[in-house]
Design an enzyme around this catalytic site. Structure first.
Site, PDB file in Angstrom:
ATOM      1  N   SER A 177       0.834  -1.383  -0.032  1.00  0.00           N
ATOM      2  CA  SER A 177       0.073  -0.124   0.062  1.00  0.00           C
ATOM      3  C   SER A 177       0.769   1.310  -0.019  1.00  0.00           C
ATOM      4  O   SER A 177       2.002   1.298   0.444  1.00  0.00           O
ATOM      5  CB  SER A 177      -0.854   0.037   1.113  1.00  0.00           C
ATOM      6  OG  SER A 177      -1.448   1.247   1.380  1.00  0.00           O
ATOM      7  N   TYR A 190      -2.555  -1.220  10.311  1.00  0.00           N
ATOM      8  CA  TYR A 190      -2.639  -1.627   8.892  1.00  0.00           C
ATOM      9  C   TYR A 190      -1.234  -1.344   8.155  1.00  0.00           C
ATOM     10  O   TYR A 190      -0.728  -1.854   7.337  1.00  0.00           O
ATOM     11  CB  TYR A 190      -3.787  -0.863   8.230  1.00  0.00           C
ATOM     12  CG  TYR A 190      -3.903  -0.982   6.773  1.00  0.00           C
ATOM     13  CD1 TYR A 190      -4.608  -2.036   6.008  1.00  0.00           C
ATOM     14  CD2 TYR A 190      -3.441   0.115   5.648  1.00  0.00           C
ATOM     15  CE1 TYR A 190      -4.681  -2.051   4.662  1.00  0.00           C
ATOM     16  CE2 TYR A 190      -3.622  -0.151   4.550  1.00  0.00           C
ATOM     17  CZ  TYR A 190      -4.079  -1.072   4.018  1.00  0.00           C
ATOM     18  OH  TYR A 190      -4.391  -1.345   2.504  1.00  0.00           O
TER      19      TYR A 190
END
Length: 286
Positions: A177, A190
């Site tokens: 990400s 995350y």
């Protein structure tokens, strides 16, 4: 549902990852171009393939000639649609529901894929979960363990199970990400898993490249999928989701899927340990 989509109704994760069938506007998953046989007769296992980026990857891989194992948590309606999409491209599909944080399930996923589709050439580790928290003290021990189980432990479990079946020419593509590179003040756990995924991708590449197995990653920016609207981002962030990118909008799943295709096919045969960045123009260090 058929035997391929064994129901596991006990699995629930708040509202995540969410049903694409309930999302408005609908994400764009359709492949943008005709296929050219770049994955002809390959077998791909795609996690989180019921919706979002995973659905777009499954659809594009099928258009390029691959049979696809669709692995997902519990969104049976979305997974059934993805299965129809793959079959609509003239390819075989199976759908398998369960918790990728469980090692036994990951082993079963690989076993079923090999038995029902005839092998395994491409592993796409795309599934993930995220939970916004404004303070690090808001992150419970249970949530911390759960996020790491889903996002990075699953990649270890699936790769371990897949390894005996991956031959020279196989490819693994992991989803990291933009938050790994930029950080995210509301997605601490995350973002930490995404850093782990990038390190895992580079290290696994070094481990496998001598056997002719390539390992690469994709680091999407803000992409319009069910994950964020159904609880993966705070309501304040959803209101302006993706507007802070240089392109001024969130991306669509079918704008990310070609990066996975490139890394899965022979077009990228001289690349391993690398990360592509479909993120709306945000400049990040590689």
């Amino acid at each position: 549902m058929t035997d391929d989509t064994e129901t596991l109704d006990m699995i629930h994760e708040d509202d995540l990852p969410g049903h694409e069938s309930e999302l408005e506007p609908k994400p764009d998953w359709e492949p943008l171009y005709p296929g050219s046989g770049r994955l002809k007769d390959k077998v791909a296992l795609v996690t989180g393939a019921d919706s979002g980026i995973g659905r777009a990857v499954a659809a594009l891989f099928a258009r390029e000639g691959a049979d696809v194992a669709i692995v997902y948590l519990c969104e049976h309606d979305d997974a059934a649609k993805t299965k129809r999409i793959v079959e609509g491209e003239g390819r075989k599909a199976i759908a398998i529901a369960g918790d990728l944080g469980d090692k036994d399930f990951c082993e079963r996923v690989v076993k079923e894929t090999v038995e029902k589709l005839g092998g395994l050439d491409i592993l796409v580790n795309n599934a993930g979960e995220q939970h916004p928290d404004k303070e690090i003290t808001d992150i419970s021990e249970e949530q911390l363990k759960r996020t790491f189980q889903t996002n990075i432990f699953s990649m270890f479990f699936l790769t371990q199970a897949a390894r005996p079946h991956l031959k020279k020419g196989a490819a693994i593509v992991n989803c990291t990400s933009v938050t790994m590179y930029q950080g995210s003040k509301e997605l601490l756990d995350y973002s930490a898993t995404k850093g782990a995924i990038t390190a895992f991708t580079r290290s696994l590449s070094e481990n496998l490249v001598g056997d002719g197995i390539r390992v690469n990653g994709v680091a999407p920016g803000p992409i319009w999928t069910p994950l964020n609207p159904f609880g993966g981002a705070s309501p304040e962030k959803i209101k302006d989701f993706g507007k802070d990118t240089p392109m001024g909008r969130p991306g669509q799943p079918n704008e990310v899927a070609p990066s996975f295709l490139f890394l899965a096919c022979e077009d990228s045969r001289y690349m391993s340990g690398q990360v592509l960045h479909p993120n709306g123009g945000t400049i990040v260090g590689s």
